[in-house]
Design a protein around this motif. Sequence first.
Motif, PDB file in Angstrom:
ATOM      1  N   SER A   3       0.839  -1.190   0.000  1.00  0.00           N
ATOM      2  CA  SER A   3       0.000   0.000   0.000  1.00  0.00           C
ATOM      3  C   SER A   3       0.882   1.250   0.000  1.00  0.00           C
ATOM      4  N   ARG A   4       2.080   1.102   0.503  1.00  0.00           N
ATOM      5  CA  ARG A   4       2.992   2.233   0.522  1.00  0.00           C
ATOM      6  C   ARG A   4       3.254   2.709  -0.915  1.00  0.00           C
ATOM      7  N   PHE A 105       8.633   7.079   8.924  1.00  0.00           N
ATOM      8  CA  PHE A 105       9.599   6.073   9.332  1.00  0.00           C
ATOM      9  C   PHE A 105      10.917   6.379   8.636  1.00  0.00           C
ATOM     10  N   PHE A 114       9.980   6.817   4.849  1.00  0.00           N
ATOM     11  CA  PHE A 114       8.742   6.191   4.410  1.00  0.00           C
ATOM     12  C   PHE A 114       7.562   6.837   5.094  1.00  0.00           C
ATOM     13  N   VAL A 116       4.069   6.376   6.908  1.00  0.00           N
ATOM     14  CA  VAL A 116       3.443   5.318   7.698  1.00  0.00           C
ATOM     15  C   VAL A 116       1.986   5.713   7.888  1.00  0.00           C
ATOM     16  N   GLU A 119      -3.200   3.626   9.970  1.00  0.00           N
ATOM     17  CA  GLU A 119      -3.578   2.280  10.375  1.00  0.00           C
ATOM     18  C   GLU A 119      -2.381   1.455  10.849  1.00  0.00           C
ATOM     19  N   GLU A 120      -1.174   1.984  10.645  1.00  0.00           N
ATOM     20  CA  GLU A 120       0.011   1.222  11.040  1.00  0.00           C
ATOM     21  C   GLU A 120       0.515   1.580  12.429  1.00  0.00           C
ATOM     22  N   LEU A 121      -0.113   2.567  13.024  1.00  0.00           N
ATOM     23  CA  LEU A 121       0.336   2.973  14.357  1.00  0.00           C
ATOM     24  C   LEU A 121      -0.866   3.355  15.208  1.00  0.00           C
ATOM     25  N   ILE A 140       9.378   7.378  13.464  1.00  0.00           N
ATOM     26  CA  ILE A 140       9.881   6.092  13.915  1.00  0.00           C
ATOM     27  C   ILE A 140      11.224   5.875  13.246  1.00  0.00           C
ATOM     28  N   THR A 143      14.965   0.158  10.799  1.00  0.00           N
ATOM     29  CA  THR A 143      15.526  -0.316   9.540  1.00  0.00           C
ATOM     30  C   THR A 143      14.431  -0.962   8.715  1.00  0.00           C
ATOM     31  N   SER A 144      14.570  -0.856   7.409  1.00  0.00           N
ATOM     32  CA  SER A 144      13.636  -1.523   6.504  1.00  0.00           C
ATOM     33  C   SER A 144      14.390  -2.666   5.852  1.00  0.00           C
ATOM     34  N   LYS A 145      13.729  -3.783   5.727  1.00  0.00           N
ATOM     35  CA  LYS A 145      14.497  -4.939   5.225  1.00  0.00           C
ATOM     36  C   LYS A 145      14.500  -4.955   3.689  1.00  0.00           C
TER      37      LYS A 145
ATOM     38  N   GLU B 124       0.914   1.390  19.592  1.00  0.00           N
ATOM     39  CA  GLU B 124       0.837   0.025  19.096  1.00  0.00           C
ATOM     40  C   GLU B 124       1.284  -0.007  17.639  1.00  0.00           C
ATOM     41  N   LYS B 126       2.039  -1.438  14.058  1.00  0.00           N
ATOM     42  CA  LYS B 126       1.579  -2.486  13.134  1.00  0.00           C
ATOM     43  C   LYS B 126       2.219  -2.197  11.784  1.00  0.00           C
ATOM     44  N   GLY B 130       7.962  -4.892   6.321  1.00  0.00           N
ATOM     45  CA  GLY B 130       9.253  -5.259   6.899  1.00  0.00           C
ATOM     46  C   GLY B 130       9.987  -4.145   7.620  1.00  0.00           C
ATOM     47  N   LEU B 131       9.280  -3.121   8.016  1.00  0.00           N
ATOM     48  CA  LEU B 131       9.928  -2.051   8.771  1.00  0.00           C
ATOM     49  C   LEU B 131      10.104  -2.504  10.219  1.00  0.00           C
ATOM     50  N   ALA B 135      13.344   3.123  17.664  1.00  0.00           N
ATOM     51  CA  ALA B 135      13.051   4.236  18.564  1.00  0.00           C
ATOM     52  C   ALA B 135      11.925   5.056  17.963  1.00  0.00           C
TER      53      ALA B 135
END
Lengths: 145, 145
Positions: A3-4, A105, A114, A116, A119-121, A140, A143-145, B124, B126, B130-131, B135
């Motif tokens: 979605s990003r 992020f 990125f 965020v 809905e991701e936090l 936030i 690291t991003s994989k 919280e 979510k 893959g992030l 911190a």
Amino acid sequence: MTSRKKRRSCLQSLKPEEIEVMLRKAGLQPTAQRIAICRYVFCEADHPTAEDVKRWADKHLPKISLATVYNTLSALAKAGLLLELKLSHSDCVVYDVNTERHFHFLDEKTGKLFDVGEEELGLELKLKGGLKARAIEVLIRGTSK
Amino acid sequence: MTSRKKRRSCLQSLKPEEIEVMLRKAGLQPTAQRIAICRYVFCEADHPTAEDVKRWADKHLPKISLATVYNTLSALAKAGLLLELKLSHSDCVVYDVNTERHFHFLDEKTGKLFDVGEEELGLELKLKGGLKARAIEVLIRGTSK
DNA sequence: ATATTTGCAAAGCCTTTGCAGGGGA
DNA sequence: TCCCCTGCAAAGGCTTTGCAAATAT
């Protein structure tokens, strides 16, 4: 595709005429410089700084001054078309085409930023002492994989 | 008295000798300038900037240079005695004696900054894509009554 | 014709740096 | 002695500003 990525691509095909309309609606004269900057910022860039815009403009326009870049970006932000972000990891402002409520992020390895989504936090405020929240800024780091 | 005030006052009575010990433990020579700056930052100030410290020092010390103020604050931060905050509402760094994990609240009417304890904000995560968070920095804007 | 916008250069703000002199270990 | 610290001034990075010329409505 995440979605990003989708969020970004929804603006990738703005035509010059559409940009003109957008600028007029925002009360800004659609000058050549402004249209060009918008093309870059809305369609190509990802969290650009004024320097990024200037660098791009120097390649794609006959001439533009750094002051105009700053003025234009600031005008777009004032008009609500862009968000002006001052994040703690950098001394310079970055601009964000995503004007919805969202967070950020930072990949500390690459420096990449990125968006965020809300809905991701999950946030639950339990403020003491009569503090009343109006807006919340979140960065936030990780690291991003 | 709120917990917010209590947190600050626990450091309000540091004696010069205690500051010396603290500096030595941190590997910093306890010079007159550093001790004085610590007295102010740890016992009197509330989220001071370098300018705040300089202004105070000019009243209370025979002589000190702005560079020394910057160097000292930066050394204290590097030693873990202070937090260096770069918040979006201001162009200058503010220093925080609270080195525990916490967040910040900005009263947009007065410009005053408050510490917000971890217990006052539930988070919280979510994160998608893959992030991995390491911190989190939060600035809440609003008003304090 | 009138109000905006542009470009350039200069100035602004906050912070860091280079270097010589001074003081503690 | 030696290294760290200080003060001063200069430089640095990012952004804003003043003003005359160019452009848009």
